[in-house]
Design a protein around this motif. Structure first.
Motif, PDB file in Angstrom:
ATOM      1  N   CYS A 195      -1.850 -38.469  45.362  1.00  5.06           N
ATOM      2  CA  CYS A 195      -2.013 -37.165  46.003  1.00  5.06           C
ATOM      3  C   CYS A 195      -2.161 -36.099  44.916  1.00  5.06           C
ATOM      4  CB  CYS A 195      -0.784 -36.891  46.859  1.00  5.06           C
ATOM      5  SG  CYS A 195      -0.808 -35.337  47.756  1.00  5.06           S
ATOM      6  N   ASN A 196      -2.964 -35.095  45.188  1.00  2.00           N
ATOM      7  CA  ASN A 196      -3.242 -34.046  44.211  1.00  2.00           C
ATOM      8  C   ASN A 196      -3.233 -32.679  44.880  1.00  2.00           C
ATOM      9  OD1 ASN A 196      -5.980 -32.464  42.958  1.00  2.00           O
ATOM     10  ND2 ASN A 196      -4.418 -33.102  41.487  1.00  2.00           N
ATOM     11  N   ALA A 197      -2.618 -31.729  44.223  1.00  2.00           N
ATOM     12  CA  ALA A 197      -2.614 -30.343  44.694  1.00  2.00           C
ATOM     13  C   ALA A 197      -3.114 -29.456  43.567  1.00  2.00           C
ATOM     14  CB  ALA A 197      -1.204 -29.922  45.102  1.00  2.00           C
ATOM     15  N   ARG A 198      -3.976 -28.527  43.885  1.00  2.00           N
ATOM     16  CA  ARG A 198      -4.572 -27.694  42.841  1.00  2.00           C
ATOM     17  C   ARG A 198      -5.020 -26.355  43.392  1.00  2.00           C
ATOM     18  NH1 ARG A 198      -9.613 -30.591  40.589  1.00  2.00           N
ATOM     19  NH2 ARG A 198      -8.258 -32.434  40.649  1.00  2.00           N
ATOM     20  N   ASP A 223      -8.036 -25.008  42.090  1.00  2.00           N
ATOM     21  CA  ASP A 223      -9.495 -24.994  42.035  1.00  2.00           C
ATOM     22  C   ASP A 223     -10.056 -26.076  42.965  1.00  2.00           C
ATOM     23  OD1 ASP A 223     -10.266 -27.605  40.405  1.00  2.00           O
ATOM     24  OD2 ASP A 223      -8.493 -26.715  39.449  1.00  2.00           O
ATOM     25  N   VAL A 224     -11.382 -26.126  43.061  1.00  2.00           N
ATOM     26  CA  VAL A 224     -12.031 -27.174  43.855  1.00  2.00           C
ATOM     27  C   VAL A 224     -12.995 -27.985  42.998  1.00  2.00           C
ATOM     28  CG1 VAL A 224     -11.779 -26.097  46.108  1.00  2.00           C
ATOM     29  CG2 VAL A 224     -13.724 -25.468  44.646  1.00  2.00           C
ATOM     30  N   GLU A 225     -12.712 -28.030  41.697  1.00  2.00           N
ATOM     31  CA  GLU A 225     -13.532 -28.843  40.793  1.00  2.00           C
ATOM     32  C   GLU A 225     -12.962 -30.256  40.800  1.00  2.00           C
ATOM     33  OE1 GLU A 225     -14.873 -26.801  37.113  1.00  2.00           O
ATOM     34  OE2 GLU A 225     -13.505 -25.215  37.789  1.00  2.00           O
ATOM     35  N   TRP A 226     -13.264 -30.978  41.873  1.00  2.00           N
ATOM     36  CA  TRP A 226     -12.617 -32.247  42.143  1.00  2.00           C
ATOM     37  C   TRP A 226     -12.903 -33.304  41.093  1.00  2.00           C
ATOM     38  CZ3 TRP A 226      -8.907 -31.468  45.342  1.00  2.00           C
ATOM     39  CH2 TRP A 226      -9.034 -30.499  46.351  1.00  2.00           C
ATOM     40  N   ARG A 227     -13.980 -33.150  40.292  1.00  2.00           N
ATOM     41  CA  ARG A 227     -14.256 -34.125  39.241  1.00  2.00           C
ATOM     42  C   ARG A 227     -13.267 -34.010  38.091  1.00  2.00           C
ATOM     43  NH1 ARG A 227     -20.848 -34.603  38.537  1.00  2.00           N
ATOM     44  NH2 ARG A 227     -21.285 -35.272  40.666  1.00  2.00           N
ATOM     45  N   LYS A 228     -12.604 -32.863  38.002  1.00  2.00           N
ATOM     46  CA  LYS A 228     -11.620 -32.669  36.943  1.00  2.00           C
ATOM     47  C   LYS A 228     -10.248 -33.120  37.426  1.00  2.00           C
ATOM     48  CE  LYS A 228     -13.970 -28.759  34.773  1.00  2.00           C
ATOM     49  NZ  LYS A 228     -13.850 -27.346  34.323  1.00  2.00           N
ATOM     50  N   LYS A 229      -9.539 -33.825  36.587  1.00  2.00           N
ATOM     51  CA  LYS A 229      -8.237 -34.364  36.939  1.00  2.00           C
ATOM     52  C   LYS A 229      -7.157 -33.343  36.576  1.00  2.00           C
ATOM     53  CE  LYS A 229     -10.387 -38.184  38.019  1.00  2.00           C
ATOM     54  NZ  LYS A 229     -11.752 -37.827  37.593  1.00  2.00           N
ATOM     55  N   THR A 230      -7.132 -32.268  37.319  1.00  2.00           N
ATOM     56  CA  THR A 230      -6.200 -31.179  37.050  1.00  2.00           C
ATOM     57  C   THR A 230      -5.226 -31.013  38.207  1.00  2.00           C
ATOM     58  OG1 THR A 230      -7.739 -29.581  38.012  1.00  2.00           O
ATOM     59  CG2 THR A 230      -7.882 -29.930  35.643  1.00  2.00           C
ATOM     60  N   GLY A 231      -4.304 -30.102  38.043  1.00  2.00           N
ATOM     61  CA  GLY A 231      -3.363 -29.808  39.108  1.00  2.00           C
ATOM     62  C   GLY A 231      -2.128 -30.679  39.039  1.00  2.00           C
ATOM     63  N   TYR A 232      -1.473 -30.799  40.179  1.00  2.00           N
ATOM     64  CA  TYR A 232      -0.235 -31.564  40.298  1.00  2.00           C
ATOM     65  C   TYR A 232      -0.533 -32.924  40.934  1.00  2.00           C
ATOM     66  CZ  TYR A 232       1.704 -26.896  39.637  1.00  2.00           C
ATOM     67  OH  TYR A 232       2.004 -25.651  39.152  1.00  2.00           O
ATOM     68  N   GLN A 254       8.304 -25.731  40.202  1.00  2.00           N
ATOM     69  CA  GLN A 254       7.467 -26.875  39.878  1.00  2.00           C
ATOM     70  C   GLN A 254       7.105 -27.615  41.158  1.00  2.00           C
ATOM     71  OE1 GLN A 254       6.210 -27.616  37.044  1.00  2.00           O
ATOM     72  NE2 GLN A 254       5.426 -29.684  37.321  1.00  2.00           N
ATOM     73  N   VAL A 255       5.809 -27.819  41.353  1.00  2.00           N
ATOM     74  CA  VAL A 255       5.346 -28.532  42.539  1.00  2.00           C
ATOM     75  C   VAL A 255       5.580 -30.028  42.356  1.00  2.00           C
ATOM     76  CG1 VAL A 255       3.338 -29.108  43.933  1.00  2.00           C
ATOM     77  CG2 VAL A 255       3.627 -26.774  43.059  1.00  2.00           C
ATOM     78  N   GLN A 256       6.130 -30.641  43.367  1.00  2.00           N
ATOM     79  CA  GLN A 256       6.317 -32.085  43.372  1.00  2.00           C
ATOM     80  C   GLN A 256       5.636 -32.667  44.603  1.00  2.00           C
ATOM     81  OE1 GLN A 256      10.605 -32.633  43.001  1.00  2.00           O
ATOM     82  NE2 GLN A 256      10.370 -32.944  40.799  1.00  2.00           N
ATOM     83  N   LEU A 257       4.983 -33.798  44.405  1.00  2.00           N
ATOM     84  CA  LEU A 257       4.282 -34.486  45.483  1.00  2.00           C
ATOM     85  C   LEU A 257       4.826 -35.906  45.591  1.00  2.00           C
ATOM     86  CD1 LEU A 257       0.658 -33.406  44.476  1.00  2.00           C
ATOM     87  CD2 LEU A 257       2.120 -32.332  46.186  1.00  2.00           C
ATOM     88  N   VAL A 258       5.151 -36.309  46.804  1.00  2.00           N
ATOM     89  CA  VAL A 258       5.693 -37.646  47.031  1.00  2.00           C
ATOM     90  C   VAL A 258       4.828 -38.353  48.066  1.00  2.00           C
ATOM     91  CG1 VAL A 258       7.673 -38.995  47.761  1.00  2.00           C
ATOM     92  CG2 VAL A 258       8.013 -36.874  46.453  1.00  2.00           C
ATOM     93  N   GLU A 259       4.185 -39.453  47.634  1.00  2.00           N
ATOM     94  CA  GLU A 259       3.348 -40.230  48.526  1.00  2.00           C
ATOM     95  C   GLU A 259       4.158 -41.346  49.173  1.00  2.00           C
ATOM     96  OE1 GLU A 259       0.608 -39.506  44.799  1.00  2.00           O
ATOM     97  OE2 GLU A 259       2.704 -40.065  45.177  1.00  2.00           O
ATOM     98  N   SER A 260       3.714 -41.755  50.336  1.00  2.00           N
ATOM     99  CA  SER A 260       4.313 -42.897  51.019  1.00  2.00           C
ATOM    100  C   SER A 260       3.272 -43.509  51.941  1.00  2.00           C
ATOM    101  CB  SER A 260       5.557 -42.482  51.812  1.00  2.00           C
ATOM    102  OG  SER A 260       5.214 -41.528  52.801  1.00  2.00           O
ATOM    103  N   ILE A 295      -2.341 -22.553  50.846  1.00  2.00           N
ATOM    104  CA  ILE A 295      -3.452 -22.093  50.020  1.00  2.00           C
ATOM    105  C   ILE A 295      -3.755 -23.015  48.853  1.00  2.00           C
ATOM    106  CG2 ILE A 295      -3.086 -19.683  50.685  1.00  2.00           C
ATOM    107  CD1 ILE A 295      -1.853 -19.160  47.980  1.00  2.00           C
ATOM    108  N   TYR A 296      -3.048 -24.143  48.807  1.00  2.00           N
ATOM    109  CA  TYR A 296      -3.406 -25.164  47.826  1.00  2.00           C
ATOM    110  C   TYR A 296      -4.581 -25.992  48.357  1.00  2.00           C
ATOM    111  CZ  TYR A 296       0.618 -24.635  44.713  1.00  2.00           C
ATOM    112  OH  TYR A 296       1.534 -24.164  43.807  1.00  2.00           O
TER     113      TYR A 296
END
Length: 122
Positions: A97-100, A102-111, A1-7, A33-34
Motif C-alpha cells: 500500500c502507498n500513500a503520497r 503527488d500522482v507520479e505513480w511511476r516514482k516510488k515515493t511517499g509512505y 508519521q504516516v503508517q500503513l498496515v496491509e492485510s 487528500i492523500y
C-alpha cells in the motif's frame, strides 16, 4: 508519521478472489487528500503499480489487471481496499500500500506499508 498496515493476503487458487485492506494512521484528518495506490513486487522483478486513485477520484491501473482488480477507499475509516478477482498465477507477489501527495505513480515515493503476500497456486 504516516503508517500503513496491509492485510488480507494469502494463498488462493487460480480463478479465486481476495480482498486486501490497508489502514492508515498518523494522517490526522487529512487521509481524504492523500493519493492512494497499491503496488506489487514479484521475486526478481521491480515493484509495479497495480491500482491507484487520487484524492479527486482519478484512477489508473495497468491493462494486466483491468476488469479484475478494483481499488476503493473509505475515507471515514482511513482505509483503502483492493478487490482482486479471477486471480492468476502471475499475480503472485508481495502487495504494498502507498500513500503520497503527488500522482507520479511511476516514482516510488511517499509512505509504504510492510506488504502482504499473495500467492496464486493450485
Amino acid at each position: 508519521q504516516v503508517q500503513l498496515v496491509e492485510s488480507g493476503g494469502g494463498l488462493v487458487q487460480p480463478g479465486g478472489s481476495l480482498r486486501l485492506s490497508c489502514e492508515a494512521s498518523g494522517t490526522g484528518n487529512l487521509f481524504s487528500i492523500y493519493n492512494m495506490g497499491w503496488y506489487r513486487q514479484a521475486p526478481g522483478k521491480q515493484r509495479e503499480l497495480v491500482a491507484a486513485v487520487s484524492s479527486g477520484g482519478s484512477r489508473v491501473s495497468p491493462d494486466s489487471v483491468k476488469g479484475r482488480f478494483t481499488l476503493s477507499r473509505d475515507d471515514a475509516k482511513n482505509t483503502v481496499y483492493l478487490q482482486m478477482n479471477n486471480l492468476k498465477p502471475e499475480d503472485t507477489a508481495v502487495y504494498y500500500c502507498n500513500a503520497r501527495w503527488d500522482v507520479e505513480w511511476r516514482k516510488k515515493t511517499g509512505y509504504w506499508g510492510q506488504g502482504t503476500q499473495v500467492t496464486v497456486s493450485a
